[in-house]
Structures are given as structure tokens and as C-alpha cells.
Design a protein around this motif. Structure first.
Motif, PDB file in Angstrom:
ATOM      1  N   LYS A   1       0.844  -1.207   0.000  1.00 21.00           N
ATOM      2  CA  LYS A   1       0.000   0.000   0.000  1.00 21.00           C
ATOM      3  C   LYS A   1       0.874   1.250   0.000  1.00 21.00           C
ATOM      4  O   LYS A   1       0.575   2.226  -0.697  1.00 21.00           O
ATOM      5  CB  LYS A   1      -0.926   0.007   1.217  1.00 21.00           C
ATOM      6  N   GLY A   2       1.942   1.229   0.775  1.00 21.84           N
ATOM      7  CA  GLY A   2       2.877   2.353   0.802  1.00 21.84           C
ATOM      8  C   GLY A   2       3.562   2.555  -0.539  1.00 21.84           C
ATOM      9  O   GLY A   2       3.751   3.686  -0.994  1.00 21.84           O
ATOM     10  N   VAL A   3       3.927   1.449  -1.193  1.00 23.53           N
ATOM     11  CA  VAL A   3       4.563   1.533  -2.516  1.00 23.53           C
ATOM     12  C   VAL A   3       3.611   2.182  -3.511  1.00 23.53           C
ATOM     13  O   VAL A   3       3.994   3.097  -4.254  1.00 23.53           O
ATOM     14  CB  VAL A   3       4.987   0.128  -3.007  1.00 23.53           C
ATOM     15  N   PHE A   4       2.363   1.739  -3.534  1.00 19.49           N
ATOM     16  CA  PHE A   4       1.401   2.292  -4.488  1.00 19.49           C
ATOM     17  C   PHE A   4       1.074   3.754  -4.174  1.00 19.49           C
ATOM     18  O   PHE A   4       0.834   4.547  -5.077  1.00 19.49           O
ATOM     19  CB  PHE A   4       0.120   1.461  -4.529  1.00 19.49           C
ATOM     20  N   ALA A   5       1.061   4.118  -2.910  1.00 25.47           N
ATOM     21  CA  ALA A   5       0.742   5.495  -2.522  1.00 25.47           C
ATOM     22  C   ALA A   5       1.893   6.451  -2.819  1.00 25.47           C
ATOM     23  O   ALA A   5       1.667   7.587  -3.244  1.00 25.47           O
ATOM     24  CB  ALA A   5       0.394   5.550  -1.044  1.00 25.47           C
ATOM     25  N   ASP A   6       3.126   6.013  -2.615  1.00 30.37           N
ATOM     26  CA  ASP A   6       4.286   6.902  -2.736  1.00 30.37           C
ATOM     27  C   ASP A   6       4.881   6.947  -4.136  1.00 30.37           C
ATOM     28  O   ASP A   6       5.685   7.829  -4.427  1.00 30.37           O
ATOM     29  CB  ASP A   6       5.372   6.483  -1.740  1.00 30.37           C
ATOM     30  N   SER A   7       4.528   6.019  -4.994  1.00 32.24           N
ATOM     31  CA  SER A   7       5.135   5.935  -6.320  1.00 32.24           C
ATOM     32  C   SER A   7       4.368   6.776  -7.329  1.00 32.24           C
ATOM     33  O   SER A   7       3.145   6.828  -7.293  1.00 32.24           O
ATOM     34  CB  SER A   7       5.166   4.483  -6.796  1.00 32.24           C
ATOM     35  N   GLY A   8       5.127   7.392  -8.231  1.00 36.47           N
ATOM     36  CA  GLY A   8       4.487   8.125  -9.311  1.00 36.47           C
ATOM     37  C   GLY A   8       3.803   7.175 -10.275  1.00 36.47           C
ATOM     38  O   GLY A   8       2.698   7.407 -10.733  1.00 36.47           O
ATOM     39  N   ALA A   9       4.486   6.072 -10.579  1.00 44.91           N
ATOM     40  CA  ALA A   9       3.932   5.036 -11.446  1.00 44.91           C
ATOM     41  C   ALA A   9       4.528   3.703 -11.033  1.00 44.91           C
ATOM     42  O   ALA A   9       5.682   3.635 -10.613  1.00 44.91           O
ATOM     43  CB  ALA A   9       4.248   5.326 -12.904  1.00 44.91           C
ATOM     44  N   VAL A  10       3.740   2.658 -11.167  1.00 44.35           N
ATOM     45  CA  VAL A  10       4.188   1.296 -10.887  1.00 44.35           C
ATOM     46  C   VAL A  10       4.102   0.533 -12.199  1.00 44.35           C
ATOM     47  O   VAL A  10       3.035   0.475 -12.816  1.00 44.35           O
ATOM     48  CB  VAL A  10       3.319   0.623  -9.805  1.00 44.35           C
ATOM     49  N   VAL A  11       5.219  -0.040 -12.633  1.00 44.42           N
ATOM     50  CA  VAL A  11       5.264  -0.798 -13.876  1.00 44.42           C
ATOM     51  C   VAL A  11       5.204  -2.281 -13.522  1.00 44.42           C
ATOM     52  O   VAL A  11       6.011  -2.773 -12.740  1.00 44.42           O
ATOM     53  CB  VAL A  11       6.544  -0.484 -14.680  1.00 44.42           C
ATOM     54  N   VAL A  12       4.244  -2.979 -14.102  1.00 44.42           N
ATOM     55  CA  VAL A  12       4.047  -4.398 -13.836  1.00 44.42           C
ATOM     56  C   VAL A  12       4.741  -5.191 -14.935  1.00 44.42           C
ATOM     57  O   VAL A  12       4.528  -4.928 -16.126  1.00 44.42           O
ATOM     58  CB  VAL A  12       2.544  -4.745 -13.791  1.00 44.42           C
ATOM     59  N   THR A  13       5.576  -6.160 -14.526  1.00 48.42           N
ATOM     60  CA  THR A  13       6.363  -6.929 -15.494  1.00 48.42           C
ATOM     61  C   THR A  13       6.283  -8.419 -15.207  1.00 48.42           C
ATOM     62  O   THR A  13       5.975  -8.832 -14.096  1.00 48.42           O
ATOM     63  CB  THR A  13       7.848  -6.507 -15.422  1.00 48.42           C
ATOM     64  N   HIS A  14       6.597  -9.226 -16.239  1.00 50.80           N
ATOM     65  CA  HIS A  14       6.781 -10.666 -16.086  1.00 50.80           C
ATOM     66  C   HIS A  14       8.266 -10.948 -16.242  1.00 50.80           C
ATOM     67  O   HIS A  14       8.886 -10.479 -17.197  1.00 50.80           O
ATOM     68  CB  HIS A  14       5.998 -11.432 -17.146  1.00 50.80           C
ATOM     69  N   TYR A  15       8.809 -11.725 -15.337  1.00 49.00           N
ATOM     70  CA  TYR A  15      10.244 -11.975 -15.319  1.00 49.00           C
ATOM     71  C   TYR A  15      10.599 -13.445 -15.535  1.00 49.00           C
ATOM     72  O   TYR A  15      11.749 -13.842 -15.316  1.00 49.00           O
ATOM     73  CB  TYR A  15      10.832 -11.499 -13.993  1.00 49.00           C
ATOM     74  N   LEU A  16       9.675 -14.260 -15.979  1.00 47.95           N
ATOM     75  CA  LEU A  16       9.889 -15.691 -16.121  1.00 47.95           C
ATOM     76  C   LEU A  16      11.070 -15.968 -17.057  1.00 47.95           C
ATOM     77  O   LEU A  16      11.111 -15.479 -18.183  1.00 47.95           O
ATOM     78  CB  LEU A  16       8.633 -16.365 -16.665  1.00 47.95           C
ATOM     79  N   GLY A  17      12.036 -16.731 -16.576  1.00 44.12           N
ATOM     80  CA  GLY A  17      13.193 -17.103 -17.390  1.00 44.12           C
ATOM     81  C   GLY A  17      14.427 -16.276 -17.124  1.00 44.12           C
ATOM     82  O   GLY A  17      15.497 -16.579 -17.638  1.00 44.12           O
TER      83      GLY A  17
ATOM     84  N   ILE B   1       7.169  -5.779  -9.761  1.00 42.67           N
ATOM     85  CA  ILE B   1       6.778  -4.388  -9.996  1.00 42.67           C
ATOM     86  C   ILE B   1       8.021  -3.500  -9.887  1.00 42.67           C
ATOM     87  O   ILE B   1       8.868  -3.697  -9.022  1.00 42.67           O
ATOM     88  CB  ILE B   1       5.684  -3.913  -9.020  1.00 42.67           C
ATOM     89  N   ALA B   2       8.106  -2.557 -10.802  1.00 40.46           N
ATOM     90  CA  ALA B   2       9.165  -1.550 -10.769  1.00 40.46           C
ATOM     91  C   ALA B   2       8.493  -0.234 -10.426  1.00 40.46           C
ATOM     92  O   ALA B   2       7.449   0.111 -10.999  1.00 40.46           O
ATOM     93  CB  ALA B   2       9.870  -1.464 -12.117  1.00 40.46           C
ATOM     94  N   TYR B   3       9.070   0.489  -9.481  1.00 36.22           N
ATOM     95  CA  TYR B   3       8.432   1.713  -9.022  1.00 36.22           C
ATOM     96  C   TYR B   3       9.482   2.721  -8.577  1.00 36.22           C
ATOM     97  O   TYR B   3      10.609   2.375  -8.255  1.00 36.22           O
ATOM     98  CB  TYR B   3       7.468   1.423  -7.867  1.00 36.22           C
ATOM     99  N   GLY B   4       9.085   3.974  -8.583  1.00 32.30           N
ATOM    100  CA  GLY B   4       9.936   5.063  -8.120  1.00 32.30           C
ATOM    101  C   GLY B   4       9.084   6.290  -7.880  1.00 32.30           C
ATOM    102  O   GLY B   4       7.934   6.363  -8.323  1.00 32.30           O
ATOM    103  N   ALA B   5       9.666   7.259  -7.194  1.00 35.43           N
ATOM    104  CA  ALA B   5       8.924   8.486  -6.906  1.00 35.43           C
ATOM    105  C   ALA B   5       8.613   9.250  -8.197  1.00 35.43           C
ATOM    106  O   ALA B   5       7.544   9.830  -8.352  1.00 35.43           O
ATOM    107  CB  ALA B   5       9.716   9.360  -5.945  1.00 35.43           C
ATOM    108  N   ASP B   6       9.553   9.241  -9.119  1.00 30.73           N
ATOM    109  CA  ASP B   6       9.375   9.879 -10.417  1.00 30.73           C
ATOM    110  C   ASP B   6       8.621   8.902 -11.330  1.00 30.73           C
ATOM    111  O   ASP B   6       9.053   7.767 -11.490  1.00 30.73           O
ATOM    112  CB  ASP B   6      10.743  10.225 -11.001  1.00 30.73           C
ATOM    113  N   PRO B   7       7.513   9.294 -11.927  1.00 31.44           N
ATOM    114  CA  PRO B   7       6.753   8.364 -12.762  1.00 31.44           C
ATOM    115  C   PRO B   7       7.516   7.841 -13.973  1.00 31.44           C
ATOM    116  O   PRO B   7       7.210   6.773 -14.478  1.00 31.44           O
ATOM    117  CB  PRO B   7       5.550   9.192 -13.235  1.00 31.44           C
TER     118      PRO B   7
END
Length: 172
Positions: free
Chosen positions: A14-30, A80-86
Motif C-alpha cells: 500500500k505504501g509503494v502504491f501510494a508513494d510511487s508516481g507510477a508502478v510498472v508491472v512486469t513478467h520476469y519468467l526465465g 513491480i518496478a516503481y519510483g517516486a518519479d513516474p
């Protein structure tokens, strides 16, 4: 993972989603551990982070705020990849996905409610970062002041050259 650990993970997300400008959802299989470490280091240089998440915990953390489209992003092995800057996380992830076929961008969440598809995340990655925008804005604000100073100095410089020409003419 016991109930207390799950609750703690949900609160962290919840903190990650609230504090992040954007959250990028990825698949990392392999991806190998070395490749994941390389991606984490690249993200850390840009002030972003990567976290492997459990889909059910993310869906509980979002608590329906992203809707069905947001829940649909979290299927399979998700990080998920996230940061303060979107833009920072999106740039690094888009470049890494271009270089590595095993790493896929699924979508993203902008501001906890706006769902982005893969194309929108790649478009977000092409935008300038917050620091670049600030630099451009400061440059724009400084440009008129610099021009005004140049215009004000020009007549005084011309006047000084005229006086110098008369002084050297009289001396000769």
C-alpha cells in the motif's frame, strides 16, 4: 508466510502504491538471478526499485481501487518496478525489455487508479524525467533575464568603444 507477515506485506505494498508516481508491472519468467540483479542495479541508479510480489497480496493492497483491469495485470510471475518519479522506472524497464526477450512489460498503474497498457508504459518511458523537466524550466526562466542583461549592456559597451576610439584618435 503467516497472517502477520501477509498483513505487513500488504501494508508495505500500500505504501509503494501510494508513494510511487507510477508502478510498472512486469513478467520476469526465465530471467537468471544475475539478470535480475543487473536490472535492480539499473533501477537503483535512477532512484527506482524492483520487487517480486504475490498477486493475491497486491490485489488486497489495491483493495479494488484499480478495478478489474488492474487486477488483470497481476497474473503469473509478477515483479513491480516503481519510483517516486513516474518516468524513471518506466525508462529503465522499457530499455531492459528491449534488450532482453525474457523480460516483458505487462502494464502499469499511474496514481493508484489509472491503468496503463504496455504501449502506454513505453510512451511514458519516452517522456523526460522530472529532473530534466526542471532543468528545462530553469533554462527557460533564465533565458529572458540573460537576454535582458545582454541588451542593457550592449549600449554601454558601444559607448565605451566610441570613447576609446576618440581617446586613441586624440592621442595619435
Amino acid at each position: 508466510m503467516d497472517r502477520a507477515q501477509k498483513q505487513e506485506s500488504i501494508e508495505t505494498l500500500k505504501g509503494v502504491f501510494a508513494d510511487s508516481g507510477a508502478v510498472v508491472v512486469t513478467h520476469y519468467l526465465g530471467l537468471t538471478v544475475a539478470e535480475m540483479t543487473d536490472l535492480r542495479l539499473r533501477l537503483r541508479k535512477e532512484g527506482a526499485a524492483l520487487k517480486v510480489v504475490k498477486n493475491t497480496l497486491v490485489q488486497k493492497a489495491l483493495n479494488g481501487s484499480a478495478g478489474e483491469a488492474g487486477d488483470a495485470l497481476f497474473v503469473g510471475p509478477v515483479a513491480i518496478a516503481y519510483g517516486a518519479d513516474p518516468v524513471s522506472a518506466a525508462k529503465v524497464v522499457a530499455q531492459y525489455a528491449k534488450d532482453n526477450d525474457k523480460f516483458k512489460i505487462v502494464g502499469g498503474i499511474l496514481g493508484q487508479t489509472t491503468i496503463l497498457d504496455e504501449k502506454a508504459v513505453k510512451a511514458l518511458a519516452t517522456l523526460p524525467s522530472l529532473d530534466q523537466i526542471r532543468g528545462q524550466l530553469i533554462g527557460l526562466l533564465n533565458a529572458p533575464a540573460t537576454k535582458v542583461a545582454g541588451v542593457l549592456q550592449a549600449p554601454a559597451g558601444q559607448l565605451a568603444r566610441v570613447f576609446n576610439a576618440y581617446a586613441t584618435k586624440d592621442a595619435a
